[in-house]
Design an enzyme around this catalytic site. Sequence first.
Site, PDB file in Angstrom:
ATOM      1  N   LEU A 307      -3.362  -8.978   6.228  1.00  0.00           N
ATOM      2  CA  LEU A 307      -4.582  -9.616   6.726  1.00  0.00           C
ATOM      3  C   LEU A 307      -4.662 -11.048   6.221  1.00  0.00           C
ATOM      4  O   LEU A 307      -4.252 -11.345   5.095  1.00  0.00           O
ATOM      5  CB  LEU A 307      -5.811  -8.824   6.277  1.00  0.00           C
ATOM      6  CG  LEU A 307      -5.857  -7.347   6.694  1.00  0.00           C
ATOM      7  CD1 LEU A 307      -7.128  -6.695   6.160  1.00  0.00           C
ATOM      8  CD2 LEU A 307      -5.774  -7.210   8.202  1.00  0.00           C
ATOM      9  N   ASP A 351      -4.446  -5.640   0.966  1.00  0.00           N
ATOM     10  CA  ASP A 351      -4.742  -5.846   2.392  1.00  0.00           C
ATOM     11  C   ASP A 351      -3.473  -5.773   3.235  1.00  0.00           C
ATOM     12  O   ASP A 351      -3.367  -6.419   4.272  1.00  0.00           O
ATOM     13  CB  ASP A 351      -5.438  -7.199   2.599  1.00  0.00           C
ATOM     14  CG  ASP A 351      -4.610  -8.373   2.078  1.00  0.00           C
ATOM     15  OD1 ASP A 351      -3.571  -8.122   1.437  1.00  0.00           O
ATOM     16  OD2 ASP A 351      -4.997  -9.533   2.309  1.00  0.00           O
TER      17      ASP A 351
END
Length: 713
Positions: A307, A351
């Site tokens: 991300l 992430d």
Amino acid sequence: MTPQTVHVAAAATGDQLFRDLFTRNPLPMWLFDPGSLQFLEVNEAAVRKYGWTRAEFLTMSIRDIRPPDEQDRLANHLRQSPDAPATSYRHSPGWRHALKDGTVVWVDIYSYDFDYGGRTVRLVMVHDVSELRQVAEGLHRQSAYFRQLFENSPEAVVMLDQEDKVVDANRAFQALFLYTLEELRGRLVNDVIVPEGHQREATALSLTARGAGAVQRDTVRRRKDGKLIEVSALGYPITIEGAQVGVFAIYRDVTESKRIASALAYHSTHDPLTGLINRHEFERRTRDFLHRATRSSRGHALLYLDLDQFKMVNDGSGHDAGDRLLVELADVIRQQLPETDAATLSRMGGDEFAAVLSGCSLEEAAATGQRVVEALRAHRFRWDDRQYAVSASVGVVAITRDSQSLTALLSAADAACFTAKEHGRGRVQVFSPDDRDVQRLRGELSWATRIMDALERDRFTLFFQRILPIGGEQAGQGEKFEVLVRMVDDRGQRVLPGLFIPAAERYGLMPAVDRRVVSRVLAQLQRRGPQGLDWVSVNLSGLSLGEEGFAAFIRDQLTRSGLPPRLICFEITETAAIANLSRALTFIHEMRGLGCSIALDDFGSGMSSFNYLKSLAVDYLKIDGSFIRDMPHNPLDCAMAEAIARIGRVKGIRTIAESVETEAALAKLRELDVDFVQGHLLHVPQPWDAADTPAELPHAGLPGGKLDSPLGI
């Protein structure tokens, strides 16, 4: 982004759940290596039951808790047990274990195999059935003693006649199945506690017990209220004067044991936040794909996703928001994958996510990655009164018969993902070994691995370079020098910081390196004492400034050392201070409050150096070496150095010129009234070890413009 080489706490929550279930269980439990049979961990219940301490257990194997006459049976059992798939459930009844005091007990064993921490381990839960065996033996004697054991046994016991009708049932059986003895007596056991579909299996169990002696089976039974429970059923034939007249059946409720075992297995393979498989399980499944690819022309592909704006959500709305975002995005990503491949979607840590696409070409995998990118770009995350747009960078790599290893595969995917980030984020990058950007990033990944190894093996060494006063009013002060860190590779060669620090910065390893350096510096000063020393400067990374707990770590280290904090000057680069201004201000305030001093390194290299200097309360300005090297021949460099020296005098901040390499530069710096100088002209960095420390060497000034004999490495 934290790549696959730098995962430290990715599975921390899942591991804690596993440990809680393990350590708090009232049943004796342990983990052992199925290959060596060595104990890997035991819980407190096992320590209490068996009498050995945890430390003693960890030096033993499962052979050591067997009586001598059980050793051959154990060896045969291990030889005959087929390899079972991960998370397979086993029940092995009728074993004898020896306690530390010599007592031998009868036990039933329940075990699971699963991948934990990258290795296959076996989890064992133990039920002591010694009393149960006594009950069974007492049955044959039909004595008053048997009757007492029968009634008071904690196990649920029932006696059946030749037609499988209930003759008698003890209190534990009545409590387990919620029937009174009056409700049970004379009824077929199949009509009372056997659920629909299990009648034939129950009859077969009874018949087997009559014809072949004791028989055990894990099965399902029904209580009076209709609830189904999982039980371990043990049947013994009832014989009177050599004739079999019925069956003696014992039931143990194993619903909770199986639930715990299932929960342990689940938490060992799944991320507790998103419910996706975790990194360990993903790596195990990916190894299977690699193995299949070596035996087939059919290839697969790996997607590695990071991300792009996750930190912004965490910092802006807190970790609860960040957790909720991860849950939402995991679902968005899953929906873009083919249904057959969604099961391989993993949260790799932080992430990062990854998935294996089965039987998929690179072109098809890139198209899938693009769908994921577009779906994430269209998603809007809302938290309180804020709305966030998110994007992701995706690396794609082929899994073929030429793929070398899981490590190489993940390294290639991670490098491709980094390349996607460097090329603008929110895009897909297909791995190509000929791509120069990918080659560079893979080189940095290699450095990251080497740095981690150096941290693990403590292969860092310290050098020092003197900082010398240039003005007469500074003479007579104690020694000042900068500590420089070098890494030692596996061949014993020193590695200069310019080679490993960029990779350490990129992969988040600099705080660990900085902590190691601070500890080593204080230990060295403790060993040699502060006599004749003014201060030593220690460089800190911008990542360390932003790391929670770093300032507390320094406070603790200083307190433990007993050294005066004035001996330490922390160097912070101007770029790092400006990039993390609020954290830098907090750190500077805390360190100066302790009594340490602060130097702003590479000053003048930023666009707004003088403006930010208004906010930064520092003790020293280190004039960036790019202005010093060509200063005698470049009027602009000379003007910049002069301006910095003048600003320092106005602010009451002393100046240090670094990278002094020529006599001409040194002469010019004297004219500009700079306070201190540092560079190879004056002192070549020297190892700081037990043989020499700067505080033990004669005080060096600049009577002739430089040291008479610069010290070499």
